[in-house]
Write a protein that holds these residues in place. Structure first.
Motif, short mmCIF file in Angstrom:
data_model
loop_
_atom_site.label_atom_id
_atom_site.label_comp_id
_atom_site.label_asym_id
_atom_site.label_seq_id
_atom_site.Cartn_x
_atom_site.Cartn_y
_atom_site.Cartn_z
N LYS A 222 31.77 45.17 42.44
CA LYS A 222 32.99 44.38 42.44
C LYS A 222 34.01 44.89 41.43
O LYS A 222 35.22 44.84 41.66
CB LYS A 222 32.64 42.93 42.13
N SER A 223 33.53 45.38 40.30
CA SER A 223 34.45 45.85 39.26
C SER A 223 34.83 47.32 39.40
O SER A 223 35.66 47.83 38.65
CB SER A 223 33.82 45.62 37.88
N SER A 224 34.23 48.00 40.36
CA SER A 224 34.53 49.42 40.55
C SER A 224 35.85 49.58 41.31
O SER A 224 36.02 49.04 42.40
CB SER A 224 33.40 50.10 41.33
N ARG A 225 36.75 50.33 40.74
CA ARG A 225 38.10 50.41 41.31
C ARG A 225 38.14 51.05 42.69
O ARG A 225 38.96 50.69 43.52
CB ARG A 225 39.00 51.19 40.35
N GLN A 228 37.94 48.72 45.84
CA GLN A 228 38.87 47.59 45.97
C GLN A 228 40.07 47.91 46.85
O GLN A 228 40.89 47.04 47.11
CB GLN A 228 39.33 47.15 44.58
N GLN A 309 44.87 48.42 39.80
CA GLN A 309 44.22 47.26 40.39
C GLN A 309 45.25 46.30 40.98
O GLN A 309 45.18 45.08 40.81
CB GLN A 309 43.35 46.55 39.36
#
Length: 392
Positions: A222-225, A228, A309
């Motif tokens: 989820k936090s990996s760019r 996204q 992001q």
């Protein structure tokens, strides 16, 4: 990216080192309509299949500029091998949106190979604990070496709107139809696969719309760019480097033959001396530069949005496809210019440029790569109209 992971320069160098090996296998690829096992092993050893695999499973989570430059180098060696590698990157990215325990089953190795499609050419119906899928998917590049396939089906549930879903299924559960008899990209093994009453558990399918928007069910990623971004710009940047590399391969092949070729029925003892050669070379090289600009601008946009992001605007989404179409068009124009100047002897199968021309023609006809389709989409937006496609 952590210090113990290979950077872009190292990965591009590895891809460049593979060029002689891939050229050695290019005739075999065409004759056998698939990638040679030794070529697959060489790609794996160079880390090519890890570029979009999550760090958790030993992958590299590379930026998209790396994908473009690696694919371009691979295509200098062999278009079919490069296309297959670039296609693997896309469903690998898609699989990284699934629940983490599902990924545990899929990424049993950093080099796990996942094939797939975006075409919803199958139907699904609800079943206890999941869905049952029936249908057929064509153009499944790399299916013959894959352990898993990302399939798309339309789920028809009572009292609900039809919903496209993406599912991960072992390729061993699918029937393979050996129907890949084509003029270009012959070595990709892009066969068809069939599902017959295939049960897919609930945990292994997601709404396609969520994945198209880069919204998955993975907590670890989820936090990996890189996971996204919307799918279509990611897919565009993953494959556009192949067109650029094929154009560069054509330029290399053309120049290498100059000293050995005269121009029949003229006084030119060497094609190198003819002004028409100078004009063709300059024109082709300029178009390759233009293709590289569009490919790198596409990658820069995807990477910049990931770093920020930030949400994607519709203009950015459509421009991503426009850049892909423009890169493919300029690359194909360059190849055609060089092929037309290569003389009658270039039709022999041991002369690379005829294969390169067939490969880039096949690539440019892909539904998502087609220059006219992408230009029309961009033109609609510039005219104040909305896109007439969900695939943006």
């Amino acid at each position: 990216m952590s210090n113990d992971l290979p950077g872009r320069a190292e990965l591009v160098r590895r891809a460049s080192d593979l060029v002689p090996t891939l050229r050695t296998f290019s005739a075999w690829h065409e004759e056998n309509r698939r990638i040679h096992d030794e070529a697959v092993a060489a790609l794996a050893q160079a880390g090519v299949f890890r570029l979009r695999t999550p760090l958790t499973y030993g992958g590299y989570e590379c930026d998209t500029r790396t994908l473009v430059d690696v694919a371009a180098e691979l295509a200098r060696g062999d278009g079919s091998a490069a296309w297959t590698a670039s296609v693997y990157w896309i469903p690998t990215w898609m699989a990284s949106h699934f629940p983490d325990h599902v990924q545990d089953s899929v990424f049993t190795s950093p080099d796990s190979l996942i094939c797939g499609t975006l075409s919803p050419s199958a139907m699904a119906s609800p079943a206890e604990g999941g869905i049952v899928v029936n249908g057929k998917w064509g153009f499944i590049t790399g299916a013959l070496h894959s352990g898993w396939q990302a399939i798309i089906a339309v789920l028809l549930a009572p009292e609900a709107e039809p919903m496209p879903v993406i599912a991960l299924v072992p390729t061993s559960e699918l029937e393979v139809v050996d129907d890949w008899h084509t003029a270009g990209l012959k070595g990709t093994g892009s066969v068809s696969t069939v599902a017959r009453d295939l049960f897919v558990p609930q945990e292994r399918f997601l709404p396609l719309g969520a994945v198209l928007q880069g919204q998955g069910a993975s907590h670890a990623n989820k936090s990996s760019r890189i996971y996204q971004a919307p799918l279509l710009p990611v897919a565009a940047a993953s494959s556009v480097g192949v067109a650029l590399g094929l154009a560069k391969a054509a330029l290399d092949a053309f120049v290498q033959r100059l000293d050995d070729r005269k121009i029949t029925y003229t006084d030119y003892a060497s094609q190198r001396e003819a002004p028409i050669t100078h004009l063709r070379l300059a024109d082709a090289a300029t178009r390759i530069d233009e293709a590289e600009f569009h490919a790198h601008r596409l990658a820069a946009t995807v990477d910049r949005k990931a770093a920020e992001q930030a949400a994607w605007t519709m203009h950015e989404r459509v421009l991503a496809r426009a850049d892909m179409g423009a890169a493919v068009q300029r690359a194909r124009e360059a190849v055609d210019l060089l092929a037309d100047a290569s003389g009658g002897s270039s039709i022999y199968l041991d002369v690379p440029i005829q294969r390169i021309q067939r490969d880039i023609q096949a690539m440019s006809l892909h539904a998502l790569m087609h220059p006219d389709t992408n230009a029309e989409l961009y033109g609609r937006l510039l005219s104040g109209l909305g896109p007439n496609s969900l695939y943006v």
